[in-house]
Write a protein that holds these residues in place. Sequence first.
Motif, PDB file in Angstrom:
ATOM      1  N   GLY A   1       0.802  -1.218   0.000  1.00  0.00           N
ATOM      2  CA  GLY A   1       0.000   0.000   0.000  1.00  0.00           C
ATOM      3  C   GLY A   1       0.831   1.263   0.000  1.00  0.00           C
ATOM      4  O   GLY A   1       0.312   2.338   0.316  1.00  0.00           O
ATOM      5  N   GLY A   2       2.109   1.143  -0.371  1.00  0.00           N
ATOM      6  CA  GLY A   2       2.979   2.312  -0.371  1.00  0.00           C
ATOM      7  C   GLY A   2       2.496   3.413  -1.289  1.00  0.00           C
ATOM      8  O   GLY A   2       2.638   4.604  -0.974  1.00  0.00           O
ATOM      9  N   HIS A   3       1.908   3.040  -2.418  1.00  0.00           N
ATOM     10  CA  HIS A   3       1.442   4.047  -3.366  1.00  0.00           C
ATOM     11  C   HIS A   3       0.222   4.802  -2.844  1.00  0.00           C
ATOM     12  O   HIS A   3      -0.099   5.886  -3.334  1.00  0.00           O
ATOM     13  N   ASP A   4      -0.456   4.233  -1.843  1.00  0.00           N
ATOM     14  CA  ASP A   4      -1.596   4.932  -1.249  1.00  0.00           C
ATOM     15  C   ASP A   4      -1.149   6.118  -0.402  1.00  0.00           C
ATOM     16  O   ASP A   4      -1.973   6.969  -0.041  1.00  0.00           O
ATOM     17  N   LEU A   5       0.142   6.173  -0.082  1.00  0.00           N
ATOM     18  CA  LEU A   5       0.662   7.255   0.764  1.00  0.00           C
ATOM     19  C   LEU A   5       1.106   8.463  -0.042  1.00  0.00           C
ATOM     20  O   LEU A   5       1.523   9.463   0.530  1.00  0.00           O
ATOM     21  N   THR A   6       1.013   8.387  -1.357  1.00  0.00           N
ATOM     22  CA  THR A   6       1.552   9.447  -2.211  1.00  0.00           C
ATOM     23  C   THR A   6       0.530  10.526  -2.546  1.00  0.00           C
ATOM     24  O   THR A   6       0.689  11.257  -3.513  1.00  0.00           O
ATOM     25  N   SER A   7      -0.496  10.643  -1.721  1.00  0.00           N
ATOM     26  CA  SER A   7      -1.540  11.635  -1.983  1.00  0.00           C
ATOM     27  C   SER A   7      -1.091  13.057  -1.688  1.00  0.00           C
ATOM     28  O   SER A   7      -1.707  14.019  -2.126  1.00  0.00           O
ATOM     29  N   GLY A   8       0.016  13.191  -0.939  1.00  0.00           N
ATOM     30  CA  GLY A   8       0.492  14.525  -0.606  1.00  0.00           C
ATOM     31  C   GLY A   8      -0.224  15.162   0.557  1.00  0.00           C
ATOM     32  O   GLY A   8       0.025  16.321   0.884  1.00  0.00           O
ATOM     33  N   ASP A   9      -1.125  14.427   1.218  1.00  0.00           N
ATOM     34  CA  ASP A   9      -1.831  14.969   2.374  1.00  0.00           C
ATOM     35  C   ASP A   9      -0.880  15.078   3.559  1.00  0.00           C
ATOM     36  O   ASP A   9      -0.009  14.228   3.756  1.00  0.00           O
ATOM     37  N   GLU A  10      -1.070  16.109   4.378  1.00  0.00           N
ATOM     38  CA  GLU A  10      -0.198  16.320   5.527  1.00  0.00           C
ATOM     39  C   GLU A  10      -0.205  15.113   6.460  1.00  0.00           C
ATOM     40  O   GLU A  10       0.803  14.805   7.108  1.00  0.00           O
ATOM     41  N   ASP A  11      -1.319  14.409   6.543  1.00  0.00           N
ATOM     42  CA  ASP A  11      -1.415  13.265   7.453  1.00  0.00           C
ATOM     43  C   ASP A  11      -0.613  12.064   6.966  1.00  0.00           C
ATOM     44  O   ASP A  11      -0.189  11.228   7.774  1.00  0.00           O
ATOM     45  N   THR A  12      -0.423  11.947   5.649  1.00  0.00           N
ATOM     46  CA  THR A  12       0.269  10.775   5.115  1.00  0.00           C
ATOM     47  C   THR A  12       1.757  11.009   4.880  1.00  0.00           C
ATOM     48  O   THR A  12       2.518  10.049   4.752  1.00  0.00           O
ATOM     49  N   LEU A  13       2.192  12.263   4.831  1.00  0.00           N
ATOM     50  CA  LEU A  13       3.589  12.553   4.519  1.00  0.00           C
ATOM     51  C   LEU A  13       4.570  11.892   5.486  1.00  0.00           C
ATOM     52  O   LEU A  13       5.590  11.338   5.049  1.00  0.00           O
ATOM     53  N   PRO A  14       4.314  11.931   6.809  1.00  0.00           N
ATOM     54  CA  PRO A  14       5.268  11.271   7.715  1.00  0.00           C
ATOM     55  C   PRO A  14       5.400   9.775   7.456  1.00  0.00           C
ATOM     56  O   PRO A  14       6.498   9.219   7.574  1.00  0.00           O
ATOM     57  N   PHE A  15       4.293   9.113   7.098  1.00  0.00           N
ATOM     58  CA  PHE A  15       4.349   7.683   6.822  1.00  0.00           C
ATOM     59  C   PHE A  15       5.105   7.412   5.523  1.00  0.00           C
ATOM     60  O   PHE A  15       5.894   6.470   5.433  1.00  0.00           O
ATOM     61  N   LEU A  16       4.858   8.238   4.513  1.00  0.00           N
ATOM     62  CA  LEU A  16       5.559   8.098   3.239  1.00  0.00           C
ATOM     63  C   LEU A  16       7.063   8.292   3.421  1.00  0.00           C
ATOM     64  O   LEU A  16       7.870   7.500   2.935  1.00  0.00           O
ATOM     65  N   ALA A  17       7.442   9.345   4.135  1.00  0.00           N
ATOM     66  CA  ALA A  17       8.859   9.640   4.336  1.00  0.00           C
ATOM     67  C   ALA A  17       9.532   8.570   5.180  1.00  0.00           C
ATOM     68  O   ALA A  17      10.683   8.195   4.924  1.00  0.00           O
ATOM     69  N   THR A  18       8.830   8.059   6.180  1.00  0.00           N
ATOM     70  CA  THR A  18       9.395   7.006   7.020  1.00  0.00           C
ATOM     71  C   THR A  18       9.623   5.733   6.213  1.00  0.00           C
ATOM     72  O   THR A  18      10.627   5.029   6.396  1.00  0.00           O
TER      73      THR A  18
ATOM     74  N   GLU B   1       7.543  15.432 -25.602  1.00  0.00           N
ATOM     75  CA  GLU B   1       6.252  16.013 -25.942  1.00  0.00           C
ATOM     76  C   GLU B   1       5.572  16.480 -24.667  1.00  0.00           C
ATOM     77  O   GLU B   1       5.358  15.682 -23.747  1.00  0.00           O
ATOM     78  N   ASP B   2       5.238  17.752 -24.609  1.00  0.00           N
ATOM     79  CA  ASP B   2       4.632  18.319 -23.412  1.00  0.00           C
ATOM     80  C   ASP B   2       3.287  17.660 -23.130  1.00  0.00           C
ATOM     81  O   ASP B   2       2.428  17.570 -23.995  1.00  0.00           O
ATOM     82  N   GLU B   3       3.129  17.198 -21.905  1.00  0.00           N
ATOM     83  CA  GLU B   3       1.876  16.563 -21.484  1.00  0.00           C
ATOM     84  C   GLU B   3       1.038  17.485 -20.596  1.00  0.00           C
ATOM     85  O   GLU B   3      -0.023  17.101 -20.116  1.00  0.00           O
ATOM     86  N   GLY B   4       1.547  18.685 -20.339  1.00  0.00           N
ATOM     87  CA  GLY B   4       0.797  19.645 -19.537  1.00  0.00           C
ATOM     88  C   GLY B   4       1.013  19.449 -18.043  1.00  0.00           C
ATOM     89  O   GLY B   4       1.943  18.796 -17.589  1.00  0.00           O
ATOM     90  N   THR B   5       0.121  20.005 -17.273  1.00  0.00           N
ATOM     91  CA  THR B   5       0.196  19.971 -15.810  1.00  0.00           C
ATOM     92  C   THR B   5      -0.694  18.865 -15.264  1.00  0.00           C
ATOM     93  O   THR B   5      -1.850  18.743 -15.660  1.00  0.00           O
ATOM     94  N   LEU B   6      -0.161  18.076 -14.351  1.00  0.00           N
ATOM     95  CA  LEU B   6      -0.953  17.020 -13.739  1.00  0.00           C
ATOM     96  C   LEU B   6      -2.020  17.627 -12.825  1.00  0.00           C
ATOM     97  O   LEU B   6      -1.776  18.621 -12.146  1.00  0.00           O
ATOM     98  N   THR B   7      -3.186  17.020 -12.805  1.00  0.00           N
ATOM     99  CA  THR B   7      -4.274  17.567 -11.987  1.00  0.00           C
ATOM    100  C   THR B   7      -3.939  17.513 -10.499  1.00  0.00           C
ATOM    101  O   THR B   7      -4.400  18.345  -9.721  1.00  0.00           O
ATOM    102  N   ASP B   8      -3.146  16.529 -10.107  1.00  0.00           N
ATOM    103  CA  ASP B   8      -2.747  16.415  -8.710  1.00  0.00           C
ATOM    104  C   ASP B   8      -1.280  16.786  -8.520  1.00  0.00           C
ATOM    105  O   ASP B   8      -0.593  16.278  -7.629  1.00  0.00           O
ATOM    106  N   GLY B   9      -0.792  17.687  -9.372  1.00  0.00           N
ATOM    107  CA  GLY B   9       0.618  18.040  -9.386  1.00  0.00           C
ATOM    108  C   GLY B   9       1.132  18.573  -8.064  1.00  0.00           C
ATOM    109  O   GLY B   9       2.224  18.210  -7.621  1.00  0.00           O
ATOM    110  N   ASP B  10       0.386  19.454  -7.415  1.00  0.00           N
ATOM    111  CA  ASP B  10       0.839  20.030  -6.150  1.00  0.00           C
ATOM    112  C   ASP B  10       1.030  18.952  -5.092  1.00  0.00           C
ATOM    113  O   ASP B  10       2.020  18.964  -4.340  1.00  0.00           O
TER     114      ASP B  10
END
Length: 261
Positions: A35-52, A124-133
Amino acid sequence: MRRLATDVAGADEWRPGSHVDDRSASLSAGLRHLGGHDLTSGDEDTLPFLATAAVELGRAATTVYDIVQVLGGSPLVGGLAMYAQPNQLIALGNPGGYRVAAVLSSTPVVFADSLGVHSMDATEDEGTLTDGDKRLTAWEAATVGYFAGLASFVVDFATEHARSREIFGATLAHVDAVQQRLADAATTADALVLSAREGAHGLPALAHAASSTWDVMLHGHLIFGAIGFTMEFPLQRYSRRTKALGSFVDGWIDQRIGSAR
């Protein structure tokens, strides 16, 4: 995560003058299973788990391919990108965040580590990802964690060596200068791990992690002496990874700051 990273860590196939791509299908599959990819949402609550989790990848010096994919693709720095074969995505920094482009053609480049570095021939430019931030925030946190893992392993490795290596009737650990270097390295590595566990992200956190991890590597090389530079010894793999990955991180930071100006 530590068990997965240890189980799938591959042999160091890099040699001077070679182009090596160390991506691991086993690691990618294992991360999905955990479930590591579930932590890549960029939410403040998941960042510590992703980084760990990334700390454990860094401790094993695994491929950084999966961390790069958190961003959507490798940062493009000076026309070079990691793991950038055709049909892969690369990230282009800009003041508002970043855009992605698809690689149409690329040329393998001899590099200082096994990062599958390519020179871009056509994109080839693909533009900006919707969840880029969110992706950007998650990638920064994961990269900080990976650097912290590299540093943490080297401190443990150097400490073990100093305790077992005898010189002039005593161990290296009894030498004041060695004790000071171990203390400095441990303080730096512990601070990086604590930062990762807090989900540290942003350009300052990235810059600090890359620079501080290199400081730890320098302490490690001085403790190990000449043996630390041999291909058969693990330390050179960690210092190579720190310098090589740091070059992309530093280049990305410079581009982002330059674009903002």
